[in-house]
Scaffold this active site. Structure first.
Site, PDB file in Angstrom:
ATOM      1  N   ASP A  14      -1.538   5.737  -5.225  1.00 42.19           N
ATOM      2  CA  ASP A  14      -1.895   4.980  -4.034  1.00 42.19           C
ATOM      3  C   ASP A  14      -2.397   3.584  -4.393  1.00 42.19           C
ATOM      4  O   ASP A  14      -3.558   3.412  -4.774  1.00 42.19           O
ATOM      5  CB  ASP A  14      -2.975   5.764  -3.274  1.00 42.19           C
ATOM      6  CG  ASP A  14      -3.421   5.058  -2.024  1.00 42.19           C
ATOM      7  OD1 ASP A  14      -4.319   5.600  -1.344  1.00 42.19           O
ATOM      8  OD2 ASP A  14      -2.898   3.979  -1.716  1.00 42.19           O
ATOM      9  N   ASP A  71       0.819  -1.205   0.000  1.00 42.96           N
ATOM     10  CA  ASP A  71       0.000   0.000   0.000  1.00 42.96           C
ATOM     11  C   ASP A  71       0.858   1.262   0.000  1.00 42.96           C
ATOM     12  O   ASP A  71       1.376   1.677   1.052  1.00 42.96           O
ATOM     13  CB  ASP A  71      -0.889  -0.043   1.243  1.00 42.96           C
ATOM     14  CG  ASP A  71      -1.699   1.215   1.427  1.00 42.96           C
ATOM     15  OD1 ASP A  71      -2.271   1.406   2.524  1.00 42.96           O
ATOM     16  OD2 ASP A  71      -1.761   2.022   0.480  1.00 42.96           O
TER      17      ASP A  71
END
Ligand SMILES: CCNC(=O)c1c(-c2ccccc2)csc1NC(=O)CNCCc1c[nH]c2ccccc12
Length: 330
Positions: A219, A35
């Site tokens: 992201d 992430d």
């Protein structure tokens, strides 16, 4: 050194991608979400109440001969979608795709929110944002990438996420077989700790490219693409029956609609997101109404170039000084 591992979609609409990692001695295998939008490495663990564990693999530090409690350290994280987790911290051997970090801080969850309990095939997260965002206190901890950096052949990691298919994350090298032409780089502003950069503009379908700087974060931990309202309304104006639904919290449209593509710019390069990526999901299994993969960022306070955008390119996260991000056509 280098590492290479699979990025596997956890459901049929690519809500998130998980990667096999090993923790401890003997190795315990978990499937974690790499992430770039956060910087905590946390896992479901033997310390997570069993009422909050539903099918996840757990890390048991007691079963690892190399685990060490980081005494007096705790962590607590809240994500913008309202989910979160908190707990204690161990250090242990941690490997992704053959690349090992000894004494990586592994944040063991003592509590996870219901949305994580419900994600049965996600055993935790590996934050690959900048370590300044790490929530461990009293002393914040380094990400896997920051710990691995000194041993990497090249100070990079790459993301090759795919639509409804398994892609890959590589560490320490740029695999020329995964893209065509050249990588186009653009500067990253590492405050407040995200991979923050600008797009050079956008186009809706075959429309003219609009040159305008759009700042946001790349992201891998966020599913959809969130852009300013003006851009999003211009996109859905091209979709028969589209509407911005208060009820569903975003743009929906008839699943039978023909959607335009969406093109974004990185410096002089152009990357086109196929319409299929933006026809994200039915709002319920039997519904003929679909929810868009492109949504407005106005409520977030930040533009997020999530998986819907990233899976249209080969992305290089470069930890050089200064850091930069690169996009290649695939
Ligand atoms: C929707 C998730 N994304 C966010 O909340 C987020 C925001 C954000 C901020 C305000 C409002 C909405 C979003 C900024 S950076 C950012 N990015 C991250 O926080 C990246 N990590 C997401 C981890 C995460 C949260 N819920 C999940 C469910 C499945 C897999 C991963 C997750």
């Amino acid at each position: 050194d280098t590492g290479s591992a699979a990025a596997v979609p956890i459901n049929e609409v690519d809500i998130a991608y998980v990667t096999p990692v090993t923790v401890g001695t003997p190795p315990q295998t978990l499937m974690l979400d790499l992430d770039t939008g956060s910087s905590d490495l946390w896992v479901f663990s033997s310390l997570t109440p069993s009422s909050q564990v539903r099918g996840q693999e757990i890390y048991s530090p007691a079963k690892s001969s190399t685990s060490k409690l980081l005494s007096g350290h705790t962590w607590s994280i809240r994500y913008g979608d309202g989910s979160g987790s908190r707990g204690t911290v161990y250090t242990d051997n941690f490997t992704i795709g053959g690349l090992e970090v000894e004494s990586q801080a592994v944040q063991t969850a003592q509590e996870v929110s219901s949305s994580f309990t419900q994600e049965q095939s996600l055993d935790g997260l590996v934050g690959l944002g900048f370590s300044t965002l790490n929530t461990v206190r009293p002393s914040s901890q380094l990400t896997f990438f920051d710990n691995a950096r000194p041993k990497l052949d090249e100070e990079v990691f790459t993301a090759d996420l795919k639509y409804h298919a398994t892609g890959s994350y590589d560490f320490g090298f740029i695999d020329r077989a995964k893209y065509t032409g050249n990588i186009t780089y653009t500067p990253v502003q590492q405050s407040p700790g995200y991979w923050t950069h600008s797009l050079s503009g956008y186009a809706v379908g075959s429309g003219a490219f609009q040159s305008t700087q759009i700042q946001g974060i790349s992201d891998t931990g966020t599913t959809l693409l969130y852009l300013p309202t003006a851009i999003v309304t211009a996109y859905y104006r091209q979709v028969q029956g589209a509407q911005n639904s208060q009820y569903y919290g975003g743009y929906v449209f008839p699943c039978s609609s023909t959607l335009p593509t969406f093109t974004f710019g990185i410096e002089g390069a152009r990357f086109t997101i196929p319409a299929s990526y933006i026809n994200y999901t039915r709002i319920s299994p039997t519904s003929s109404t679909c929810y868009g993969g492109l949504q407005s960022s106005s409520g977030l306070g930040i533009n997020i170039f999530g998986d819907v955008a990233l899976k249209a390119a080969f992305v290089v996260f470069s930890g050089t000084n200064p850091p930069r991000i690169g996009f290649g056509t695939k």
